[in-house]
Design a protein around this motif. Structure first.
Motif, PDB file in Angstrom:
ATOM      1  N   SER A 196       0.875  -1.177  -0.089  1.00 19.33           N
ATOM      2  CA  SER A 196       0.174   0.054  -0.087  1.00 19.33           C
ATOM      3  C   SER A 196       0.819   1.330  -0.026  1.00 19.33           C
ATOM      4  O   SER A 196       0.337   2.427  -0.490  1.00 19.33           O
ATOM      5  CB  SER A 196      -0.764  -0.028   1.362  1.00 19.33           C
ATOM      6  OG  SER A 196      -0.327   0.067   2.431  1.00 19.33           O
ATOM      7  N   VAL A 197       2.089   1.104   0.180  1.00 21.10           N
ATOM      8  CA  VAL A 197       3.018   2.232   0.095  1.00 21.10           C
ATOM      9  C   VAL A 197       3.453   2.539  -1.193  1.00 21.10           C
ATOM     10  O   VAL A 197       4.058   1.921  -1.937  1.00 21.10           O
ATOM     11  CB  VAL A 197       4.330   2.139   1.172  1.00 21.10           C
ATOM     12  CG1 VAL A 197       5.126   3.358   1.069  1.00 21.10           C
ATOM     13  CG2 VAL A 197       4.161   1.756   2.554  1.00 21.10           C
ATOM     14  N   GLU A 198       3.036   4.033  -1.527  1.00 24.16           N
ATOM     15  CA  GLU A 198       3.278   4.205  -2.818  1.00 24.16           C
ATOM     16  C   GLU A 198       4.356   5.419  -2.820  1.00 24.16           C
ATOM     17  O   GLU A 198       4.494   6.054  -1.913  1.00 24.16           O
ATOM     18  CB  GLU A 198       1.893   4.769  -3.389  1.00 24.16           C
ATOM     19  CG  GLU A 198       0.911   3.753  -3.825  1.00 24.16           C
ATOM     20  CD  GLU A 198      -0.304   4.481  -4.268  1.00 24.16           C
ATOM     21  OE1 GLU A 198      -0.488   5.619  -4.434  1.00 24.16           O
ATOM     22  OE2 GLU A 198      -1.295   3.300  -4.531  1.00 24.16           O
ATOM     23  N   GLY A 199       5.245   5.673  -4.097  1.00 24.05           N
ATOM     24  CA  GLY A 199       5.827   6.613  -4.217  1.00 24.05           C
ATOM     25  C   GLY A 199       7.142   6.346  -5.149  1.00 24.05           C
ATOM     26  O   GLY A 199       7.088   5.292  -5.441  1.00 24.05           O
ATOM     27  N   THR A 200       7.818   7.115  -5.258  1.00 21.94           N
ATOM     28  CA  THR A 200       9.307   6.886  -6.284  1.00 21.94           C
ATOM     29  C   THR A 200      10.233   7.295  -5.700  1.00 21.94           C
ATOM     30  O   THR A 200      11.375   7.356  -6.250  1.00 21.94           O
ATOM     31  CB  THR A 200       8.968   7.726  -7.529  1.00 21.94           C
ATOM     32  OG1 THR A 200       8.679   9.222  -7.315  1.00 21.94           O
ATOM     33  CG2 THR A 200       7.752   7.517  -8.429  1.00 21.94           C
ATOM     34  N   SER A 201      10.516   7.590  -4.262  1.00 21.05           N
ATOM     35  CA  SER A 201      11.670   7.758  -3.836  1.00 21.05           C
ATOM     36  C   SER A 201      12.537   6.727  -3.895  1.00 21.05           C
ATOM     37  O   SER A 201      12.185   5.578  -4.246  1.00 21.05           O
ATOM     38  CB  SER A 201      11.377   8.114  -2.160  1.00 21.05           C
ATOM     39  OG  SER A 201      11.028   7.072  -1.449  1.00 21.05           O
ATOM     40  N   ILE A 202      13.715   6.931  -3.556  1.00 21.51           N
ATOM     41  CA  ILE A 202      14.840   5.837  -3.707  1.00 21.51           C
ATOM     42  C   ILE A 202      14.538   5.117  -2.571  1.00 21.51           C
ATOM     43  O   ILE A 202      14.667   3.717  -2.876  1.00 21.51           O
ATOM     44  CB  ILE A 202      16.542   6.448  -3.428  1.00 21.51           C
ATOM     45  CG1 ILE A 202      16.625   7.218  -4.692  1.00 21.51           C
ATOM     46  CG2 ILE A 202      17.340   5.217  -3.562  1.00 21.51           C
ATOM     47  CD1 ILE A 202      17.998   7.951  -4.583  1.00 21.51           C
ATOM     48  N   ARG A 203      14.301   5.178  -1.668  1.00 16.75           N
ATOM     49  CA  ARG A 203      13.921   4.279  -0.348  1.00 16.75           C
ATOM     50  C   ARG A 203      12.811   3.563  -0.840  1.00 16.75           C
ATOM     51  O   ARG A 203      12.748   2.178  -0.290  1.00 16.75           O
ATOM     52  CB  ARG A 203      13.680   5.233   0.755  1.00 16.75           C
ATOM     53  CG  ARG A 203      14.872   5.703   1.699  1.00 16.75           C
ATOM     54  CD  ARG A 203      14.511   5.762   3.244  1.00 16.75           C
ATOM     55  NE  ARG A 203      15.690   6.180   3.976  1.00 16.75           N
ATOM     56  CZ  ARG A 203      15.695   6.082   5.303  1.00 16.75           C
ATOM     57  NH1 ARG A 203      14.562   5.813   5.825  1.00 16.75           N
ATOM     58  NH2 ARG A 203      16.737   6.172   5.912  1.00 16.75           N
ATOM     59  N   ILE A 204      11.629   3.836  -1.256  1.00 19.81           N
ATOM     60  CA  ILE A 204      10.611   3.180  -1.242  1.00 19.81           C
ATOM     61  C   ILE A 204      10.894   2.232  -2.566  1.00 19.81           C
ATOM     62  O   ILE A 204      10.698   1.028  -2.660  1.00 19.81           O
ATOM     63  CB  ILE A 204       9.484   4.030  -1.632  1.00 19.81           C
ATOM     64  CG1 ILE A 204       8.826   4.663  -0.610  1.00 19.81           C
ATOM     65  CG2 ILE A 204       8.258   3.085  -2.160  1.00 19.81           C
ATOM     66  CD1 ILE A 204       7.671   5.765  -0.547  1.00 19.81           C
ATOM     67  N   THR A 205      11.449   2.657  -3.644  1.00 15.88           N
ATOM     68  CA  THR A 205      11.775   1.909  -4.767  1.00 15.88           C
ATOM     69  C   THR A 205      12.680   0.694  -4.452  1.00 15.88           C
ATOM     70  O   THR A 205      12.602  -0.512  -4.681  1.00 15.88           O
ATOM     71  CB  THR A 205      12.470   2.824  -5.838  1.00 15.88           C
ATOM     72  OG1 THR A 205      11.684   3.767  -6.443  1.00 15.88           O
ATOM     73  CG2 THR A 205      12.858   1.848  -7.343  1.00 15.88           C
ATOM     74  N   MET A 206      13.986   1.219  -3.512  1.00 15.91           N
ATOM     75  CA  MET A 206      14.646   0.060  -3.020  1.00 15.91           C
ATOM     76  C   MET A 206      14.158  -0.948  -2.171  1.00 15.91           C
ATOM     77  O   MET A 206      14.271  -2.101  -2.305  1.00 15.91           O
ATOM     78  CB  MET A 206      15.881   0.702  -2.537  1.00 15.91           C
ATOM     79  CG  MET A 206      17.034  -0.238  -2.206  1.00 15.91           C
ATOM     80  SD  MET A 206      18.609   0.882  -1.235  1.00 15.91           S
ATOM     81  CE  MET A 206      19.538  -0.648  -0.892  1.00 15.91           C
TER      82      MET A 206
END
Length: 308
Positions: free
Chosen positions: A161-171
């Protein structure tokens, strides 16, 4: 209750993740530490700076980019320990800070290591830290180099459910390597607890110290994540050693290059273990401080999933 001679600790980079962990840990021991923090004038009204004031931290206006070596020498007068947690990219800024520390009589400097152990030639970012170490040693500045394990928050997969394009979320939505490579980890909030012990310990003067809460594998971490969240993360993409090498061969931007080299070192090569850090000459913080009680990985996971 033991009596201590108070140490004046001057922090540069105090408002970042590592710096704030150190400030909060030192502030718990007002009988041992007087804390000063260099803060840019533009940041004076930030909530974290206001928090520091309430903790008794003396805020010193300044900017590592703008201050001259002479002005830094003035600000560092009577300082016992200098801790820097700013990114070590601009060498001249780092060099003038530590030369100022030497000339003002600082008894120990701690440069911005605070990352996983790796040998020379593996990561350009790590090599920049090693060059700074060499500069400090060459100039005979009393020092301690503090390494930390990989942050657990960069090991746990984010919920679907966590969305976003930050490096942390992508990684955090990717699985790297086989998942069976051993990884030393240090909880970010515990970094300051280690630092409070290390910086006044005569055994650590002019030494490298490896801190760690435990060792695990990515496979074990994701199993814990599934148990706690009830989610199955098998649908997240998996990146092999060749995938990482391919990224590095394609001239990535700076941030992608740094993160890819970290992933290769930590998840593929297995550089980030206590055994290998000690083999490179580091002291084992858990041997130095056998009374230290680490937070179990399951508890760190519960904390992580309670906040995202």
């Amino acid at each position: 209750m033991p009596s201590y001679t108070k140490q004046i600790v001057f922090l540069v980079g105090s408002t970042g993740n590592t710096g704030s962990s150190i400030v909060r840990a030192l502030a718990k021991q007002p009988e041992r530490f007087v804390i000063k923090a260099l803060v840019r004038p533009s940041s004076m009204d930030k909530p974290i700076v206001q928090e520091f004031r309430k903790l008794g931290v003396e805020i010193v206006p300044g900017d590592l980019a703008d201050d001259t070596q002479e002005s830094l020498e003035t600000k560092l007068q009577n300082t016992d320990i200098l801790i820097n947690t700013t990114l070590p990219f601009i060498r001249e800024h780092q060099n003038k800070l530590f030369l100022a520390a030497k000339h003002s009589g600082v008894k120990r400097v701690v440069p911005s290591d605070f990352g996983p152990s790796a040998p020379p030639g593996v990561m350009k970012y790590q090599d920049s830290k090693l060059k700074l170490r060499q500069f400090i040693i060459k100039n005979e500045i009393p020092c301690t180099f503090i390494q930390v394990g990989w942050w657990p928050s960069l090991l746990f997969p984010y919920r679907h459910s966590v969305e976003g394009t930050s490096i942390r979320i992508t990684m955090g939505k990717r699985f790297y390597g086989s998942g069976k490579v051993k990884i030393a980890y240090t909880d970010l909030e515990r970094v300051g607890d280690f630092v409070a012990r290390i910086i006044t310990d005569p055994r650590t003067l002019n030494k490298t110290v490896q801190t760690w809460d435990g060792e695990t594998t990515l496979e074990e971490v994701w199993d814990i994540a599934s148990r706690i969240t009830g989610e199955n993360f098998d649908d997240y993409p998996r990146f092999s050693a060749e995938d990482i090498e391919s990224t590095l061969r394609n001239n990535p931007d700076f941030i992608t290059m740094v993160m890819s080299e970290y992933r290769r070192s930590v998840f593929i090569r297995g550089d980030n273990t206590v055994e290998k850090a000690v083999g490179l000459g580091a002291l084992d913080a858990r041997v130095l401080y056998p009374d230290y009680v680490p937070l179990p990985l399951e508890e760190i996971a519960k904390k992580f999933y309670g906040s995202n």
